[in-house]
Design an enzyme around this catalytic site. Structure first.
Site, PDB file in Angstrom:
ATOM      1  N   LYS A   1       1.032   4.314  -2.885  1.00  0.00           N
ATOM      2  CA  LYS A   1       0.846   5.756  -2.571  1.00  0.00           C
ATOM      3  C   LYS A   1       2.280   6.646  -2.610  1.00  0.00           C
ATOM      4  O   LYS A   1       1.906   7.603  -3.135  1.00  0.00           O
ATOM      5  CB  LYS A   1       0.362   5.997  -1.057  1.00  0.00           C
ATOM      6  CG  LYS A   1      -0.937   5.378  -1.119  1.00  0.00           C
ATOM      7  CD  LYS A   1      -1.869   6.274  -1.512  1.00  0.00           C
ATOM      8  CE  LYS A   1      -3.336   5.809  -1.670  1.00  0.00           C
ATOM      9  NZ  LYS A   1      -4.327   6.518  -2.491  1.00  0.00           N
TER      10      LYS A   1
ATOM     11  N   TYR B   1       0.717  -1.265  -0.095  1.00  0.00           N
ATOM     12  CA  TYR B   1      -0.070   0.148  -0.182  1.00  0.00           C
ATOM     13  C   TYR B   1       0.892   1.188   0.163  1.00  0.00           C
ATOM     14  O   TYR B   1       0.630   2.122  -0.916  1.00  0.00           O
ATOM     15  CB  TYR B   1      -0.980   0.095   1.274  1.00  0.00           C
ATOM     16  CG  TYR B   1      -1.852   0.954   1.274  1.00  0.00           C
ATOM     17  CD1 TYR B   1      -2.844   1.475   0.226  1.00  0.00           C
ATOM     18  CD2 TYR B   1      -1.769   2.304   2.223  1.00  0.00           C
ATOM     19  CE1 TYR B   1      -3.629   2.545   0.481  1.00  0.00           C
ATOM     20  CE2 TYR B   1      -2.307   3.231   2.317  1.00  0.00           C
ATOM     21  CZ  TYR B   1      -3.366   3.695   1.453  1.00  0.00           C
ATOM     22  OH  TYR B   1      -4.154   4.548   1.411  1.00  0.00           O
TER      23      TYR B   1
HETATM   24  P1  NDP Z   1     -13.257   3.720   1.382  1.00  0.00           P
HETATM   25  O1  NDP Z   1     -13.038   2.275   1.368  1.00  0.00           O
HETATM   26  O2  NDP Z   1     -14.414   4.366   2.401  1.00  0.00           O
HETATM   27  O3  NDP Z   1     -13.736   4.395  -0.162  1.00  0.00           O
HETATM   28  C1  NDP Z   1     -12.738   3.956  -1.419  1.00  0.00           C
HETATM   29  C2  NDP Z   1     -13.555   4.123  -2.580  1.00  0.00           C
HETATM   30  O4  NDP Z   1     -12.607   3.584  -3.706  1.00  0.00           O
HETATM   31  C3  NDP Z   1     -15.017   3.328  -2.621  1.00  0.00           C
HETATM   32  O5  NDP Z   1     -15.879   4.211  -3.167  1.00  0.00           O
HETATM   33  C4  NDP Z   1     -14.787   2.198  -3.505  1.00  0.00           C
HETATM   34  O6  NDP Z   1     -15.983   1.924  -4.465  1.00  0.00           O
HETATM   35  C5  NDP Z   1     -13.614   2.835  -4.523  1.00  0.00           C
HETATM   36  N1  NDP Z   1     -12.772   1.694  -5.173  1.00  0.00           N
HETATM   37  C6  NDP Z   1     -12.272   0.588  -4.545  1.00  0.00           C
HETATM   38  N2  NDP Z   1     -11.660   0.042  -5.467  1.00  0.00           N
HETATM   39  C7  NDP Z   1     -12.063   0.506  -6.712  1.00  0.00           C
HETATM   40  C8  NDP Z   1     -11.854   0.199  -8.141  1.00  0.00           C
HETATM   41  N3  NDP Z   1     -11.350  -0.888  -8.499  1.00  0.00           N
HETATM   42  N4  NDP Z   1     -12.729   0.942  -9.031  1.00  0.00           N
HETATM   43  C9  NDP Z   1     -13.553   1.923  -8.777  1.00  0.00           C
HETATM   44  N5  NDP Z   1     -13.638   2.466  -7.300  1.00  0.00           N
HETATM   45  C10 NDP Z   1     -13.022   1.649  -6.523  1.00  0.00           C
HETATM   46  O7  NDP Z   1     -12.009   4.485   1.579  1.00  0.00           O
HETATM   47  P2  NDP Z   1     -11.394   5.859   1.910  1.00  0.00           P
HETATM   48  O8  NDP Z   1     -12.482   6.878   1.445  1.00  0.00           O
HETATM   49  O9  NDP Z   1     -10.903   6.134   3.068  1.00  0.00           O
HETATM   50  O10 NDP Z   1     -10.548   5.902   0.632  1.00  0.00           O
HETATM   51  C11 NDP Z   1     -10.376   7.064  -0.445  1.00  0.00           C
HETATM   52  C12 NDP Z   1      -8.964   7.365  -0.821  1.00  0.00           C
HETATM   53  O11 NDP Z   1      -8.252   8.074   0.134  1.00  0.00           O
HETATM   54  C13 NDP Z   1      -8.199   6.002  -1.171  1.00  0.00           C
HETATM   55  O12 NDP Z   1      -7.309   6.483  -2.471  1.00  0.00           O
HETATM   56  C14 NDP Z   1      -7.543   5.825  -0.011  1.00  0.00           C
HETATM   57  O13 NDP Z   1      -5.906   5.198  -0.201  1.00  0.00           O
HETATM   58  C15 NDP Z   1      -6.927   7.349   0.448  1.00  0.00           C
HETATM   59  N6  NDP Z   1      -6.680   7.443   1.709  1.00  0.00           N
HETATM   60  C16 NDP Z   1      -7.561   6.974   3.043  1.00  0.00           C
HETATM   61  C17 NDP Z   1      -7.040   7.167   4.390  1.00  0.00           C
HETATM   62  C18 NDP Z   1      -7.771   6.813   5.330  1.00  0.00           C
HETATM   63  O14 NDP Z   1      -7.195   6.578   6.521  1.00  0.00           O
HETATM   64  N7  NDP Z   1      -9.060   6.301   5.238  1.00  0.00           N
HETATM   65  C19 NDP Z   1      -5.952   8.056   4.749  1.00  0.00           C
HETATM   66  C20 NDP Z   1      -5.051   8.309   3.460  1.00  0.00           C
HETATM   67  C21 NDP Z   1      -5.497   8.313   2.154  1.00  0.00           C
HETATM   68  P3  NDP Z   1     -16.371   0.569  -4.708  1.00  0.00           P
HETATM   69  O15 NDP Z   1     -16.098  -0.607  -3.870  1.00  0.00           O
HETATM   70  O16 NDP Z   1     -18.117   0.765  -5.082  1.00  0.00           O
HETATM   71  O17 NDP Z   1     -15.900   0.282  -6.185  1.00  0.00           O
HETATM   72  C1  8X3 Z   2      -4.400   5.401   4.892  1.00  0.00           C
HETATM   73  C2  8X3 Z   2      -3.793   5.769   6.213  1.00  0.00           C
HETATM   74  O1  8X3 Z   2      -2.036   5.278   7.775  1.00  0.00           O
HETATM   75  O2  8X3 Z   2      -3.383   3.422   6.932  1.00  0.00           O
HETATM   76  O3  8X3 Z   2      -3.569   5.911   3.666  1.00  0.00           O
HETATM   77  O4  8X3 Z   2      -1.880   4.259   5.782  1.00  0.00           O
HETATM   78  S1  8X3 Z   2      -2.621   4.592   6.660  1.00  0.00           S
END
Ligand code: NDP
Ligand code: 8X3
Length: 272
Positions: free
Chosen positions: A175, A171
């Site tokens: 990123k 992961y």
């Molecule tokens: P969620 O799991 O709540 O949302 C992730 C979204 O990505 C869902 O809408 C999912 O929709 C979609 N997704 C996953 N795989 C696919 C795919 N193959 N095609 C299209 N859509 C896809 O997580 P977050 O809102 O937290 O994550 C959003 C972003 O933020 C990500 O890039 C994550 O890495 C990043 N992030 C998150 C952090 C955290 O702590 N939560 C911190 C830092 C960054 P569906 O399953 O319907 O396809």
């Molecule tokens: C998601 C946050 O800290 O799990 O990007 O990597 S962490």
């Protein structure tokens, strides 16, 4: 919400990947609430039923000034991404803002125990998917202003891309790749008016940890025990803020922590 930001966003077409949950879902609502008079939102994800519900909820809240188009799209499938723009209705094709938000983590295994399937899913979604989406939408942005271009590409990175940690090697690598691609892209597009923006959140409570732990809610809840994580709305506000700056202002990249977090692994947990 300031009037200036509403005016700057009015009339724009915004495409959000991964809009069915978490940060993507909140970002859809935040754009709609900020420019409710005139906005087009294209919401994509694999779970299209959720997108339809979100579209209905947004329109119920802000009314018909915001047109919402839910589209099923798996960004990890290059063919689907390639065909995506061609299949959009004409009135949604002129995309101004791309929010490359779709992403996920699978498992916390360490080498040599990392499942090949998990590795491929993370790279195909977080890296290849994001790059393919960018390449699909960029020609639309480059055509504006007699070839000088205009538009915003907003990529969701992470603290994980800045600071690799144990159990997150794949992961974190994905990123870090997002960060590297984003920085190259900003340099490649310097003669255009396209803004390339990266938002790097720390801990945000969404479905992220449920997905990382393969649906195990107890393990996901333990991640947030004794802390107050960011909410997806916190990050949505920042994404919309970045898109709503004056054209000459580029939020190039932004690291956002909740108050208890000082690095990928340094958290202050209070007894629960
Ligand atoms: P969620 O799991 O709540 O949302 C992730 C979204 O990505 C869902 O809408 C999912 O929709 C979609 N997704 C996953 N795989 C696919 C795919 N193959 N095609 C299209 N859509 C896809 O997580 P977050 O809102 O937290 O994550 C959003 C972003 O933020 C990500 O890039 C994550 O890495 C990043 N992030 C998150 C952090 C955290 O702590 N939560 C911190 C830092 C960054 P569906 O399953 O319907 O396809
Ligand atoms: C998601 C946050 O800290 O799990 O990007 O990597 S962490």
């Amino acid at each position: 919400m300031s009037l200036a930001i509403s005016k700057r966003l009015e009339g724009k077409t915004i495409l959000i990947t991964g809009a069915s949950s978490g940060i993507g879902r909140s970002t859809a609502f935040e754009f709609a609430r900020t420019a409710p008079k005139n906005l087009k939102l294209i919401l994509t994800a694999r779970r299209v039923d959720k997108l339809h519900q979100i579209a209905a909820d947004i329109q119920k809240e802000v009314g018909d000034g915001v047109q919402v188009l839910p589209v099923q799209l798996d960004v990890s499938k290059p063919d689907e991404v390639r065909e995506f723009v061609g299949k959009l209705p004409e009135e949604f094709k002129d995309i101004d803002v791309l929010v490359n938000n779709a992403g996920l983590s699978r498992g916390v295994a360490r080498a040599p125990e990392i499942a090949e399937e998990d590795m491929n899913i993370m790279f195909d979604t977080n890296v290849t998917g994001l790059i393919n989406m960018t390449q699909a939408i960029l020609p639309i942005m480059l055509r504006r202003n007699n070839g000088e271009g205009a538009g915003d590409i907003i990529n969701l990175g992470s603290i994980a891309g800045r600071e690799p940690y144990v159990g997150g090697s794949i992961y974190c690598a994905t990123k870090a790749a997002v960060k590297s691609f984003t920085e190259s892209l900003r340099k490649e597009l310097i003669s255009t008016r396209i803004r390339v923006i990266e938002i790097d959140p720390g801990q945000v409570e969404t479905e992220f940890s449920i997905v990382r732990y393969y649906g195990d809610k107890n393990k996901a809840d333990a991640v947030y025990a004794g802390v107050t994580p960011l909410t997806p709305d916190d990050i949505a506000e920042i994404i919309v803020f970045a898109a709503g700056r004056k054209e000459n202002v580029v939020i190039a990249d932004l690291l956002v922590f909740p108050n208890h977090q000082a690095s990928a692994t340094i958290m202050h947990r209070r007894p629960t």
